[in-house]
Scaffold this motif. Structure first.
Motif, PDB file in Angstrom:
ATOM      1  N   LEU A  88       0.626  -1.432   0.179  1.00  0.00           N
ATOM      2  CA  LEU A  88       0.065   0.090   0.211  1.00  0.00           C
ATOM      3  C   LEU A  88       0.770   1.237  -0.063  1.00  0.00           C
ATOM      4  CD1 LEU A  88      -2.701  -1.137   2.490  1.00  0.00           C
ATOM      5  CD2 LEU A  88      -2.757  -1.147   0.163  1.00  0.00           C
ATOM      6  N   GLY A  89       1.926   1.177   0.194  1.00  0.00           N
ATOM      7  CA  GLY A  89       3.014   2.234   0.223  1.00  0.00           C
ATOM      8  C   GLY A  89       2.970   3.165   1.451  1.00  0.00           C
ATOM      9  N   HIS A  90       2.950   4.453   1.298  1.00  0.00           N
ATOM     10  CA  HIS A  90       3.084   5.010   2.683  1.00  0.00           C
ATOM     11  C   HIS A  90       1.631   5.761   2.747  1.00  0.00           C
ATOM     12  CE1 HIS A  90       7.525   6.092   2.624  1.00  0.00           C
ATOM     13  NE2 HIS A  90       7.324   6.151   1.322  1.00  0.00           N
ATOM     14  N   PRO A  91       1.278   5.645   4.249  1.00  0.00           N
ATOM     15  CA  PRO A  91       0.066   6.008   4.716  1.00  0.00           C
ATOM     16  C   PRO A  91      -0.302   7.463   4.471  1.00  0.00           C
ATOM     17  CG  PRO A  91       1.578   5.643   6.635  1.00  0.00           C
ATOM     18  CD  PRO A  91       2.307   5.241   5.429  1.00  0.00           C
ATOM     19  N   ILE A  92      -1.701   7.908   4.407  1.00  0.00           N
ATOM     20  CA  ILE A  92      -1.955   9.175   4.209  1.00  0.00           C
ATOM     21  C   ILE A  92      -1.935   9.810   5.409  1.00  0.00           C
ATOM     22  CG2 ILE A  92      -3.302   8.444   2.144  1.00  0.00           C
ATOM     23  CD1 ILE A  92      -6.009   8.601   3.732  1.00  0.00           C
ATOM     24  N   TYR A  93      -1.934   9.081   6.674  1.00  0.00           N
ATOM     25  CA  TYR A  93      -2.023   9.731   7.992  1.00  0.00           C
ATOM     26  C   TYR A  93      -1.192   8.655   8.992  1.00  0.00           C
ATOM     27  CZ  TYR A  93      -3.090  12.165  12.211  1.00  0.00           C
ATOM     28  OH  TYR A  93      -3.026  13.084  13.284  1.00  0.00           O
ATOM     29  N   ARG A  94      -0.439   9.462   9.770  1.00  0.00           N
ATOM     30  CA  ARG A  94       0.356   8.482  10.780  1.00  0.00           C
ATOM     31  C   ARG A  94       0.449   9.278  12.320  1.00  0.00           C
ATOM     32  NH1 ARG A  94       6.405   6.098  10.686  1.00  0.00           N
ATOM     33  NH2 ARG A  94       6.620   5.679  12.752  1.00  0.00           N
ATOM     34  N   SER A  95       0.123   8.458  13.190  1.00  0.00           N
ATOM     35  CA  SER A  95       0.029   9.357  14.467  1.00  0.00           C
ATOM     36  C   SER A  95       0.553   8.371  15.557  1.00  0.00           C
ATOM     37  CB  SER A  95      -1.300  10.042  14.912  1.00  0.00           C
ATOM     38  OG  SER A  95      -2.028   8.894  14.935  1.00  0.00           O
ATOM     39  N   GLY A  96       1.126   8.578  16.692  1.00  0.00           N
ATOM     40  CA  GLY A  96       1.396   7.948  17.814  1.00  0.00           C
ATOM     41  C   GLY A  96      -0.168   7.732  18.573  1.00  0.00           C
ATOM     42  N   ALA A  97      -0.186   6.576  19.187  1.00  0.00           N
ATOM     43  CA  ALA A  97      -1.625   6.242  19.816  1.00  0.00           C
ATOM     44  C   ALA A  97      -1.351   5.155  20.522  1.00  0.00           C
ATOM     45  CB  ALA A  97      -2.778   5.903  18.502  1.00  0.00           C
ATOM     46  N   PHE A 106      -1.895   4.096  11.769  1.00  0.00           N
ATOM     47  CA  PHE A 106      -1.837   4.360  10.154  1.00  0.00           C
ATOM     48  C   PHE A 106      -3.222   4.452   9.587  1.00  0.00           C
ATOM     49  CE2 PHE A 106       2.010   2.013  11.052  1.00  0.00           C
ATOM     50  CZ  PHE A 106       3.077   2.963  10.834  1.00  0.00           C
ATOM     51  N   GLN A 107      -3.379   5.353   8.700  1.00  0.00           N
ATOM     52  CA  GLN A 107      -4.757   5.576   7.890  1.00  0.00           C
ATOM     53  C   GLN A 107      -4.190   5.430   6.453  1.00  0.00           C
ATOM     54  OE1 GLN A 107      -7.503   8.991   7.602  1.00  0.00           O
ATOM     55  NE2 GLN A 107      -7.274   8.607  10.029  1.00  0.00           N
ATOM     56  N   TYR A 108      -5.121   4.694   5.842  1.00  0.00           N
ATOM     57  CA  TYR A 108      -5.129   4.303   4.426  1.00  0.00           C
ATOM     58  C   TYR A 108      -6.375   4.390   3.997  1.00  0.00           C
ATOM     59  CZ  TYR A 108      -0.299   2.142   4.820  1.00  0.00           C
ATOM     60  OH  TYR A 108       1.125   1.803   5.226  1.00  0.00           O
ATOM     61  N   TYR A 109      -6.304   4.844   2.574  1.00  0.00           N
ATOM     62  CA  TYR A 109      -7.506   4.569   1.868  1.00  0.00           C
ATOM     63  C   TYR A 109      -7.286   3.526   0.808  1.00  0.00           C
ATOM     64  CZ  TYR A 109     -11.878   6.027  -0.563  1.00  0.00           C
ATOM     65  OH  TYR A 109     -12.973   6.124  -1.211  1.00  0.00           O
ATOM     66  N   TYR A 110      -8.130   2.525   0.727  1.00  0.00           N
ATOM     67  CA  TYR A 110      -8.160   1.381  -0.062  1.00  0.00           C
ATOM     68  C   TYR A 110      -9.364   0.842  -0.342  1.00  0.00           C
ATOM     69  CZ  TYR A 110      -6.664  -2.739  -2.396  1.00  0.00           C
ATOM     70  OH  TYR A 110      -6.258  -4.089  -3.136  1.00  0.00           O
ATOM     71  N   ASP A 111      -9.674   0.556  -1.481  1.00  0.00           N
ATOM     72  CA  ASP A 111     -11.135   0.042  -1.839  1.00  0.00           C
ATOM     73  C   ASP A 111     -12.148   0.681  -1.431  1.00  0.00           C
ATOM     74  OD1 ASP A 111     -12.617  -2.150  -3.068  1.00  0.00           O
ATOM     75  OD2 ASP A 111     -12.563  -3.484  -1.299  1.00  0.00           O
ATOM     76  N   ASN A 112     -12.168   1.949  -1.562  1.00  0.00           N
ATOM     77  CA  ASN A 112     -13.153   2.710  -1.250  1.00  0.00           C
ATOM     78  C   ASN A 112     -13.515   2.752   0.186  1.00  0.00           C
ATOM     79  OD1 ASN A 112     -14.033   3.595  -4.045  1.00  0.00           O
ATOM     80  ND2 ASN A 112     -14.948   1.914  -4.340  1.00  0.00           N
TER      81      ASN A 112
END
Length: 102
Positions: free
Chosen positions: A47-56, A77-83
Motif C-alpha cells: 500500500l505504500g506510505h499511509p495518508i496519515y500517521r500518528s502515535g496512539a 496508520f490511515q490508508y484509503y483502499y477499496d473505497n
C-alpha cells in the motif's frame, strides 16, 4: 408521534451513522491478505506510505475485535483502499488491529 416510533427512529438513525467495522483482514488486488499479526513492512510493500500517521495507545497483541490486552504507545496508520478508510494499529512492527469505514 408516539414514544415507540421515536425510539425506533432513534435506533435506526444510530445504525445508519455507525460505519466503523472491525476487519479480520484486508484483501488486496493480487489476492494476498493483510491481517493482524503481519509485519508492518507488508503494508509498505502493498500500500505504500499511509495518508496519515500518528502515535496512539494500541493493543500489544493482534486482535480481531476490541482490545482485551494491555494498551501501550504504538502507531496508528490511515490508508484509503477499496473505497474504504482503513485505520491500522501497529505495535513493535506488527499489525495489531484493523478497522475500516466508508
Amino acid at each position: 408521534m408516539t414514544m415507540r416510533t421515536s425510539t425506533k427512529l432513534f435506533i435506526l438513525g444510530i445504525l445508519l451513522f455507525v460505519t466503523i467495522s472491525h476487519a479480520h483482514a484486508m484483501r488486496i488486488e493480487d489476492g494476498s491478505l493483510i491481517k493482524p499479526g503481519d509485519p508492518v513492512a507488508k503494508l509498505a510493500q502493498y500500500l505504500g506510505h499511509p495518508i496519515y500517521r500518528s502515535g496512539a495507545k494500541v493493543c500489544t497483541q493482534p486482535v480481531s475485535t476490541s482490545c482485551r490486552t494491555e494498551q501501550k504507545w504504538g502507531h496508528q496508520f490511515q490508508y484509503y483502499y477499496d473505497n474504504r478508510t482503513w485505520i491500522i494499529d501497529v505495535y513493535q512492527g506488527k499489525i495489531t488491529k484493523m478497522e475500516w469505514s466508508r
